[in-house]
Design a protein around this motif. Structure first.
Motif, mmCIF file in Angstrom:
data_model
loop_
_atom_site.group_PDB
_atom_site.id
_atom_site.type_symbol
_atom_site.label_atom_id
_atom_site.label_comp_id
_atom_site.label_asym_id
_atom_site.label_seq_id
_atom_site.Cartn_x
_atom_site.Cartn_y
_atom_site.Cartn_z
ATOM 1 N N LEU A 1 -78.154 11.686 25.610
ATOM 2 C CA LEU A 1 -77.327 12.021 26.764
ATOM 3 C C LEU A 1 -76.496 10.820 27.219
ATOM 4 O O LEU A 1 -75.326 10.968 27.601
ATOM 5 C CB LEU A 1 -78.211 12.525 27.903
ATOM 6 N N ALA A 2 -77.110 9.635 27.165
ATOM 7 C CA ALA A 2 -76.361 8.430 27.523
ATOM 8 C C ALA A 2 -75.218 8.198 26.541
ATOM 9 O O ALA A 2 -74.090 7.844 26.945
ATOM 10 C CB ALA A 2 -77.301 7.224 27.542
ATOM 11 N N ALA A 3 -75.476 8.411 25.251
ATOM 12 C CA ALA A 3 -74.428 8.251 24.243
ATOM 13 C C ALA A 3 -73.320 9.272 24.449
ATOM 14 O O ALA A 3 -72.130 8.962 24.281
ATOM 15 C CB ALA A 3 -75.033 8.394 22.845
ATOM 16 N N ALA A 4 -73.696 10.503 24.823
ATOM 17 C CA ALA A 4 -72.675 11.530 25.065
ATOM 18 C C ALA A 4 -71.798 11.164 26.259
ATOM 19 O O ALA A 4 -70.576 11.345 26.225
ATOM 20 C CB ALA A 4 -73.361 12.879 25.298
ATOM 21 N N ALA A 5 -72.430 10.642 27.323
ATOM 22 C CA ALA A 5 -71.658 10.240 28.504
ATOM 23 C C ALA A 5 -70.707 9.095 28.165
ATOM 24 O O ALA A 5 -69.559 9.061 28.627
ATOM 25 C CB ALA A 5 -72.611 9.838 29.624
ATOM 26 N N ILE B 1 -72.584 17.198 29.730
ATOM 27 C CA ILE B 1 -73.011 18.566 30.025
ATOM 28 C C ILE B 1 -73.094 19.408 28.753
ATOM 29 O O ILE B 1 -74.066 20.140 28.530
ATOM 30 C CB ILE B 1 -72.041 19.216 31.035
ATOM 31 N N LEU B 2 -72.090 19.300 27.885
ATOM 32 C CA LEU B 2 -72.092 20.080 26.641
ATOM 33 C C LEU B 2 -73.265 19.701 25.751
ATOM 34 O O LEU B 2 -73.903 20.570 25.131
ATOM 35 C CB LEU B 2 -70.774 19.858 25.893
ATOM 36 N N THR B 3 -73.573 18.420 25.677
ATOM 37 C CA THR B 3 -74.716 17.966 24.875
ATOM 38 C C THR B 3 -76.015 18.527 25.415
ATOM 39 O O THR B 3 -76.879 18.990 24.651
ATOM 40 C CB THR B 3 -74.766 16.425 24.858
ATOM 41 N N THR C 1 -68.456 23.960 21.658
ATOM 42 C CA THR C 1 -67.606 22.809 21.351
ATOM 43 C C THR C 1 -67.473 22.671 19.840
ATOM 44 O O THR C 1 -68.392 23.038 19.091
ATOM 45 C CB THR C 1 -68.185 21.506 21.932
ATOM 46 N N ALA C 2 -66.343 22.140 19.404
ATOM 47 C CA ALA C 2 -66.126 21.889 17.975
ATOM 48 C C ALA C 2 -66.297 20.415 17.644
ATOM 49 O O ALA C 2 -66.143 20.036 16.475
ATOM 50 C CB ALA C 2 -64.728 22.357 17.564
ATOM 51 N N ASP C 3 -66.617 19.596 18.615
ATOM 52 C CA ASP C 3 -66.751 18.165 18.391
ATOM 53 C C ASP C 3 -68.036 17.884 17.612
ATOM 54 O O ASP C 3 -69.142 18.160 18.100
ATOM 55 C CB ASP C 3 -66.797 17.432 19.735
ATOM 56 N N PRO C 4 -67.944 17.344 16.398
ATOM 57 C CA PRO C 4 -69.157 17.133 15.581
ATOM 58 C C PRO C 4 -70.107 16.103 16.175
ATOM 59 O O PRO C 4 -71.313 16.167 15.934
ATOM 60 C CB PRO C 4 -68.594 16.664 14.238
ATOM 61 N N ILE C 5 -69.578 15.161 16.939
ATOM 62 C CA ILE C 5 -70.446 14.152 17.547
ATOM 63 C C ILE C 5 -71.333 14.787 18.605
ATOM 64 O O ILE C 5 -72.552 14.550 18.654
ATOM 65 C CB ILE C 5 -69.605 13.006 18.155
ATOM 66 N N ILE C 6 -70.747 15.619 19.450
ATOM 67 C CA ILE C 6 -71.524 16.294 20.489
ATOM 68 C C ILE C 6 -72.526 17.270 19.870
ATOM 69 O O ILE C 6 -73.670 17.386 20.320
ATOM 70 C CB ILE C 6 -70.580 17.022 21.466
ATOM 71 N N GLY D 1 -78.794 18.187 17.175
ATOM 72 C CA GLY D 1 -79.581 17.323 16.306
ATOM 73 C C GLY D 1 -80.576 16.460 17.046
ATOM 74 O O GLY D 1 -81.780 16.731 17.036
ATOM 75 N N LEU D 2 -80.085 15.433 17.721
ATOM 76 C CA LEU D 2 -80.998 14.471 18.330
ATOM 77 C C LEU D 2 -81.905 15.112 19.371
ATOM 78 O O LEU D 2 -83.105 14.854 19.400
ATOM 79 C CB LEU D 2 -80.198 13.330 18.963
ATOM 80 N N ILE D 3 -81.354 15.959 20.233
ATOM 81 C CA ILE D 3 -82.190 16.570 21.275
ATOM 82 C C ILE D 3 -82.937 17.786 20.732
ATOM 83 O O ILE D 3 -84.170 17.843 20.771
ATOM 84 C CB ILE D 3 -81.320 16.965 22.495
ATOM 85 N N GLY D 4 -82.191 18.767 20.217
ATOM 86 C CA GLY D 4 -82.819 20.003 19.774
ATOM 87 C C GLY D 4 -83.796 19.820 18.637
ATOM 88 O O GLY D 4 -84.958 20.230 18.721
ATOM 89 N N ALA D 5 -83.340 19.189 17.547
ATOM 90 C CA ALA D 5 -84.201 19.041 16.374
ATOM 91 C C ALA D 5 -85.426 18.181 16.672
ATOM 92 O O ALA D 5 -86.522 18.437 16.171
ATOM 93 C CB ALA D 5 -83.397 18.436 15.225
ATOM 94 N N MET D 6 -85.267 17.160 17.498
ATOM 95 C CA MET D 6 -86.400 16.299 17.831
ATOM 96 C C MET D 6 -87.452 17.062 18.625
ATOM 97 O O MET D 6 -88.656 16.948 18.354
ATOM 98 C CB MET D 6 -85.900 15.093 18.628
#
Length: 383
Positions: A17-21, A30-32, A264-269, A275-280
């Protein structure tokens, strides 16, 4: 145990979340968060099936699933895989695909002014083959579970006839091929029928290779060391079990990756949220289910997870030619898992009641037997 298992996931979620901000400000944050919550809430069936496989593996391979597996899930499936699909489909390089993803057309358009399709549109165009590959893999997993003889059944009126049909070795394969042909002929777009057939065939091959090698090495180790769970959780058997889990996770993630483009279509988000939140968190839930022995305590939970997989496989086949709301798809799985959980609670309650009812009868029988022995025993004999 909860704190120990889930602490890494909460830490990773905070960093994501910090990286997304930092990357895109409050909107990206918010999207992340939305993508992360969506992935967690709709992937419980994935966690249950993962737990059924992972409980046969050693703690080393459980840690591998929680660490290396997350790297594969985040960077492999949520970032590199969509880029690779777009690159191959549009005949461009991966870096060019990443550039398209990071610089979409204005106002959410599906194409650039010069007519070039956007990253989102290219990925949507590849959806039939992606969905069919995952659907066939999951369908075989479902059919091979419900068509096997099991001492415990949940939907007995349906599972027992399927188990009898499963005595024919090729029954799951026959059903899968029939559904694949029907999908290519009547559901998928006409210009995608051949692609759907190829993708479905590759899904079958992948299932046979990974599942077959895993079963082979499990039987090999069982023959050398006996049928202990520890013997089945090491060496090559555990390695192919790990590969099986990764392919399974990939198959589950196909609809989520495609569906995330509605947000969103942004691959980073997408990589941060799915990935990082959901998969973990899905992996932490899996580990928690294994450590708590939840599948043994709630006997129908694994059955429910596999029925949810069957439903997801059918939805994926349908989505090869029609749009399907990913939230509705996930809610179907949640509803089936919830029903299996409630059924398990009812089963456990009835088992406790029967045990309590049988206990007084056993005590009464022992008392009667003891009285009879005292009556018929010779005088002076201690009984």
């Amino acid at each position: 145990m909860f704190v120990r298992v889930f602490t890494p996931s909460f830490l990773v979620a905070g960093l994501a979340l910090a990286a997304a901000a930092w990357y895109g400000g409050p909107q990206a944050l918010i999207l992340t968060a939305v993508l992360g919550v969506l992935e967690i809430s709709l992937s419980f069936d994935n966690a249950v099936v993962n737990a059924a496989v992972l409980e046969r593996m050693s703690q080393f391979w459980q840690r591998m699933f929680l660490t290396v597996g997350v790297v594969v899930a985040v960077f492999g499936m949520r970032l590199l895989f969509p880029l690779a699909v777009v690159a191959v489909g549009a005949h461009i390089g991966p870096l060019r695909a990443l550039e398209l993803a990071l610089n979409p057309p204005a106002n959410g358009a599906g194409a650039f002014p010069d007519g070039r399709l956007s990253y989102e549109a290219l990925l949507a165009d590849a959806n039939p083959k992606i969905a069919t590959f995952g659907a066939v893999f999951l369908l075989l997993l479902f059919l091979n579970f419900v068509c096997a003889e099991r001492p415990v059944t949940w939907l007995s009126w349906l599972e027992r006839p399927l188990a009898r049909l499963g005595r024919f070795p090729m029954f799951p394969v026959t059903v899968t091929l029939m559904l694949l042909v029907l999908t290519a002929g009547f559901i998928a777009p006409d210009d995608k029928a051949d692609v759907v057939m190829v993708a479905g065939t590759l899904g079958m091959v992948t299932y046979f290779v990974v599942d077959g090698l895993g079963a082979h090495f499990e039987n090999e180790q069982a023959g050398r060391t006996g049928p202990s769970r520890a013997a089945l959780a090491t060496g090559r058997a555990a390695f192919f079990g790990f590969l099986y889990l990764e392919v399974l996770d990939a198959s589950f993630s196909f609809d989520g990756v495609i569906g995330s483009f509605a947000i969103t279509a942004d691959p980073i988000i997408i990589a941060l949220g799915l990935g990082l939140i959901g998969a973990m968190f899905v992996r932490s839930i899996t580990i928690y289910l294994v450590r708590k022995g939840t599948l043994s305590e709630y006997v129908y939970l694994e059955h429910g997870a596999h029925w949810a997989i069957g439903a997801l496989a059918l939805v994926l086949l349908y989505s090869s030619g029609h749009h399907v709301n990913e939230v509705a798809t996930g809610l179907i799985g949640v509803a089936i898992i919830t029903a299996a959980f409630v059924s398990s609670l009812v089963h456990n309650k009835r088992s406790r009641v029967r045990t309590e009812e049988d206990a007084p009868a056993e005590h009464h029988l022992l008392a009667v037997t003891d009285s009879a022995d005292n009556i018929i025993a010779p005088e002076g004999t201690v009984v």
